[in-house]
Design a protein around this motif. Structure first.
Motif, PDB file in Angstrom:
ATOM      1  N   ASP A  77      27.268 -29.682  18.428  1.00  0.00           N
ATOM      2  CA  ASP A  77      27.224 -30.109  19.830  1.00  0.00           C
ATOM      3  C   ASP A  77      27.913 -29.083  20.725  1.00  0.00           C
ATOM      4  O   ASP A  77      27.457 -28.815  21.846  1.00  0.00           O
ATOM      5  CB  ASP A  77      27.897 -31.470  19.991  1.00  0.00           C
ATOM      6  N   THR A  78      29.009 -28.509  20.229  1.00  0.00           N
ATOM      7  CA  THR A  78      29.739 -27.511  21.008  1.00  0.00           C
ATOM      8  C   THR A  78      28.888 -26.264  21.218  1.00  0.00           C
ATOM      9  O   THR A  78      28.820 -25.715  22.325  1.00  0.00           O
ATOM     10  CB  THR A  78      31.056 -27.139  20.305  1.00  0.00           C
ATOM     11  N   ILE A  79      28.225 -25.825  20.162  1.00  0.00           N
ATOM     12  CA  ILE A  79      27.335 -24.664  20.268  1.00  0.00           C
ATOM     13  C   ILE A  79      26.228 -24.931  21.283  1.00  0.00           C
ATOM     14  O   ILE A  79      25.927 -24.070  22.125  1.00  0.00           O
ATOM     15  CB  ILE A  79      26.744 -24.309  18.888  1.00  0.00           C
ATOM     16  N   LYS A  80      25.645 -26.122  21.231  1.00  0.00           N
ATOM     17  CA  LYS A  80      24.565 -26.463  22.173  1.00  0.00           C
ATOM     18  C   LYS A  80      25.072 -26.448  23.614  1.00  0.00           C
ATOM     19  O   LYS A  80      24.401 -25.926  24.518  1.00  0.00           O
ATOM     20  CB  LYS A  80      23.979 -27.839  21.841  1.00  0.00           C
ATOM     21  N   THR A  81      26.271 -26.989  23.840  1.00  0.00           N
ATOM     22  CA  THR A  81      26.846 -27.003  25.187  1.00  0.00           C
ATOM     23  C   THR A  81      27.064 -25.587  25.701  1.00  0.00           C
ATOM     24  O   THR A  81      26.765 -25.277  26.857  1.00  0.00           O
ATOM     25  CB  THR A  81      28.171 -27.776  25.196  1.00  0.00           C
ATOM     26  N   LEU A  82      27.568 -24.712  24.842  1.00  0.00           N
ATOM     27  CA  LEU A  82      27.804 -23.326  25.232  1.00  0.00           C
ATOM     28  C   LEU A  82      26.487 -22.618  25.554  1.00  0.00           C
ATOM     29  O   LEU A  82      26.388 -21.872  26.544  1.00  0.00           O
ATOM     30  CB  LEU A  82      28.552 -22.584  24.123  1.00  0.00           C
ATOM     31  N   GLU A  83      25.480 -22.848  24.721  1.00  0.00           N
ATOM     32  CA  GLU A  83      24.171 -22.224  24.958  1.00  0.00           C
ATOM     33  C   GLU A  83      23.523 -22.773  26.223  1.00  0.00           C
ATOM     34  O   GLU A  83      22.940 -22.010  27.020  1.00  0.00           O
ATOM     35  CB  GLU A  83      23.265 -22.429  23.749  1.00  0.00           C
ATOM     36  N   ASP A  84      23.624 -24.082  26.430  1.00  0.00           N
ATOM     37  CA  ASP A  84      23.077 -24.685  27.649  1.00  0.00           C
ATOM     38  C   ASP A  84      23.785 -24.153  28.891  1.00  0.00           C
ATOM     39  O   ASP A  84      23.210 -24.125  29.983  1.00  0.00           O
ATOM     40  CB  ASP A  84      23.200 -26.206  27.598  1.00  0.00           C
ATOM     41  N   GLY A  85      25.038 -23.724  28.718  1.00  0.00           N
ATOM     42  CA  GLY A  85      25.817 -23.170  29.818  1.00  0.00           C
ATOM     43  C   GLY A  85      25.528 -21.708  30.088  1.00  0.00           C
ATOM     44  O   GLY A  85      26.149 -21.107  30.974  1.00  0.00           O
ATOM     45  N   GLY A  86      24.618 -21.125  29.317  1.00  0.00           N
ATOM     46  CA  GLY A  86      24.186 -19.761  29.579  1.00  0.00           C
ATOM     47  C   GLY A  86      24.749 -18.704  28.655  1.00  0.00           C
ATOM     48  O   GLY A  86      24.459 -17.520  28.824  1.00  0.00           O
ATOM     49  N   LEU A  87      25.534 -19.106  27.668  1.00  0.00           N
ATOM     50  CA  LEU A  87      26.107 -18.134  26.734  1.00  0.00           C
ATOM     51  C   LEU A  87      25.182 -17.905  25.536  1.00  0.00           C
ATOM     52  O   LEU A  87      24.422 -18.793  25.151  1.00  0.00           O
ATOM     53  CB  LEU A  87      27.474 -18.618  26.238  1.00  0.00           C
ATOM     54  N   ILE A  88      25.290 -16.724  24.968  1.00  0.00           N
ATOM     55  CA  ILE A  88      24.566 -16.397  23.740  1.00  0.00           C
ATOM     56  C   ILE A  88      25.560 -16.474  22.580  1.00  0.00           C
ATOM     57  O   ILE A  88      26.552 -15.733  22.552  1.00  0.00           O
ATOM     58  CB  ILE A  88      23.963 -14.984  23.813  1.00  0.00           C
ATOM     59  N   VAL A  89      25.334 -17.391  21.654  1.00  0.00           N
ATOM     60  CA  VAL A  89      26.217 -17.516  20.494  1.00  0.00           C
ATOM     61  C   VAL A  89      25.843 -16.432  19.486  1.00  0.00           C
ATOM     62  O   VAL A  89      24.737 -16.411  18.966  1.00  0.00           O
ATOM     63  CB  VAL A  89      26.120 -18.920  19.866  1.00  0.00           C
ATOM     64  N   GLU A  90      26.793 -15.530  19.226  1.00  0.00           N
ATOM     65  CA  GLU A  90      26.526 -14.389  18.353  1.00  0.00           C
ATOM     66  C   GLU A  90      27.011 -14.586  16.927  1.00  0.00           C
ATOM     67  O   GLU A  90      26.446 -14.028  15.992  1.00  0.00           O
ATOM     68  CB  GLU A  90      27.179 -13.128  18.931  1.00  0.00           C
ATOM     69  N   ASP A  91      28.055 -15.391  16.757  1.00  0.00           N
ATOM     70  CA  ASP A  91      28.602 -15.547  15.404  1.00  0.00           C
ATOM     71  C   ASP A  91      29.440 -16.812  15.356  1.00  0.00           C
ATOM     72  O   ASP A  91      29.990 -17.257  16.368  1.00  0.00           O
ATOM     73  CB  ASP A  91      29.464 -14.334  15.041  1.00  0.00           C
ATOM     74  N   THR A  92      29.533 -17.373  14.166  1.00  0.00           N
ATOM     75  CA  THR A  92      30.408 -18.523  13.926  1.00  0.00           C
ATOM     76  C   THR A  92      31.021 -18.373  12.540  1.00  0.00           C
ATOM     77  O   THR A  92      30.435 -17.742  11.655  1.00  0.00           O
ATOM     78  CB  THR A  92      29.649 -19.860  13.981  1.00  0.00           C
ATOM     79  N   CYS A  93      32.207 -18.951  12.353  1.00  0.00           N
ATOM     80  CA  CYS A  93      32.809 -18.974  11.016  1.00  0.00           C
ATOM     81  C   CYS A  93      33.909 -20.025  10.978  1.00  0.00           C
ATOM     82  O   CYS A  93      34.473 -20.402  12.014  1.00  0.00           O
ATOM     83  CB  CYS A  93      33.367 -17.601  10.629  1.00  0.00           C
ATOM     84  N   ARG A  94      34.207 -20.482   9.791  1.00  0.00           N
ATOM     85  CA  ARG A  94      35.366 -21.343   9.579  1.00  0.00           C
ATOM     86  C   ARG A  94      36.578 -20.463   9.320  1.00  0.00           C
ATOM     87  O   ARG A  94      36.442 -19.328   8.850  1.00  0.00           O
ATOM     88  CB  ARG A  94      35.120 -22.289   8.406  1.00  0.00           C
ATOM     89  N   LEU A  95      37.758 -20.973   9.609  1.00  0.00           N
ATOM     90  CA  LEU A  95      38.982 -20.182   9.476  1.00  0.00           C
ATOM     91  C   LEU A  95      39.744 -20.470   8.183  1.00  0.00           C
ATOM     92  O   LEU A  95      40.914 -20.115   8.061  1.00  0.00           O
ATOM     93  CB  LEU A  95      39.890 -20.407  10.689  1.00  0.00           C
ATOM     94  N   GLU A  96      39.081 -21.109   7.227  1.00  0.00           N
ATOM     95  CA  GLU A  96      39.667 -21.289   5.898  1.00  0.00           C
ATOM     96  C   GLU A  96      39.847 -19.915   5.247  1.00  0.00           C
ATOM     97  O   GLU A  96      39.017 -19.031   5.452  1.00  0.00           O
ATOM     98  CB  GLU A  96      38.751 -22.156   5.022  1.00  0.00           C
ATOM     99  N   PRO A  97      40.894 -19.708   4.461  1.00  0.00           N
ATOM    100  CA  PRO A  97      41.932 -20.660   4.064  1.00  0.00           C
ATOM    101  C   PRO A  97      43.135 -20.669   4.999  1.00  0.00           C
ATOM    102  O   PRO A  97      44.141 -21.318   4.724  1.00  0.00           O
ATOM    103  CB  PRO A  97      42.346 -20.114   2.693  1.00  0.00           C
ATOM    104  N   TYR A  98      43.048 -19.952   6.099  1.00  0.00           N
ATOM    105  CA  TYR A  98      44.222 -19.776   6.963  1.00  0.00           C
ATOM    106  C   TYR A  98      44.510 -20.988   7.838  1.00  0.00           C
ATOM    107  O   TYR A  98      45.671 -21.344   8.055  1.00  0.00           O
ATOM    108  CB  TYR A  98      44.025 -18.537   7.835  1.00  0.00           C
TER     109      TYR A  98
END
Length: 200
Positions: A167-188
């Motif tokens: 949902d967060t990604i969709k909101t950002l994209e609907d707001g005009g941003l291009i999502v280039e990458d995603t990742c989880r921050l495990e194990p940190y």
């Protein structure tokens, strides 16, 4: 960014928050800093010395101080009075940190103090994290980057983190941003994900 023997470092003077030193450089601990965790998970992550950063959710200034070792200016926005005291102390030792006590959801409060930036870095544990990023986009130059550290439990403790992430990604994209990458921050960092976007 500086790495020696797999350790992330920055070159400013030490003693900001009791951090370790290595060969005269400050150790940037990925267990204490989500950006450092991102840099360990994604080695291509970098900071440029000419970069201006709008940092939303600056807290005590731990990560802010390392940013300041690398970039030109950090506009550090924090709302809570207690961490703001620590942030002001950090800014006394880093002349390129501009501490701003304000609500990141209301950028009109600090608009007179912020120049155009090349990066918005957001670590705000509030339910409307995507919306906060979007209302701050006027500060970001074209082609600039938004790095959002998403803690799903801060959005909704009862919802499926995967659904919140999508949902967060969709909101950002609907707001005009291009999502280039995603990742989880495990194990940190548990229950945290990073979303990297670019403004067209």
């Amino acid at each position: 960014m500086i790495r020696i023997d797999g350790v992330l470092l920055s070159k400013g003077s030490g003693g900001v928050y009791g951090e370790k030193m290595m060969k005269g450089l400050r150790v940037w601990d990925p267990y204490r800093s989500k950006f450092a965790a991102l840099a360990m998970i994604k080695p291509e992550t970098d900071l440029d010395e000419d970069l201006r950063v709008l940092y939303l959710g600056a807290a005590n200034g731990t990560t802010v101080s390392h940013f300041a070792d690398y970039v030109k200016t950090v506009y550090a926005v924090e709302f809570a009075p207690r961490p703001m005291q620590d942030l002001i102390e950090v800014s006394r030792r880093r002349k390129n940190i501009i501490p701003i006590m304000a609500d990141a959801a209301n950028p009109r409060e600090y608009a007179p103090f912020v120049e155009e930036v090349g990066m918005i870095y957001q670590d705000v544990a509030q339910p409307n994290q995507a919306e906060i990023a979007l209302v701050n986009l006027p500060f970001l130059k074209k082609g600039g980057v938004v790095i959002l550290m998403l803690k799903a439990r801060s959005v909704d403790v009862t919802a499926d983190p995967k659904v919140i992430f999508e949902d967060t990604i969709k909101t950002l994209e609907d707001g005009g941003l291009i999502v280039e990458d995603t990742c989880r921050l495990e194990p940190y960092h548990h229950d945290h994900a990073c979303i990297v976007c670019r403004k067209p």
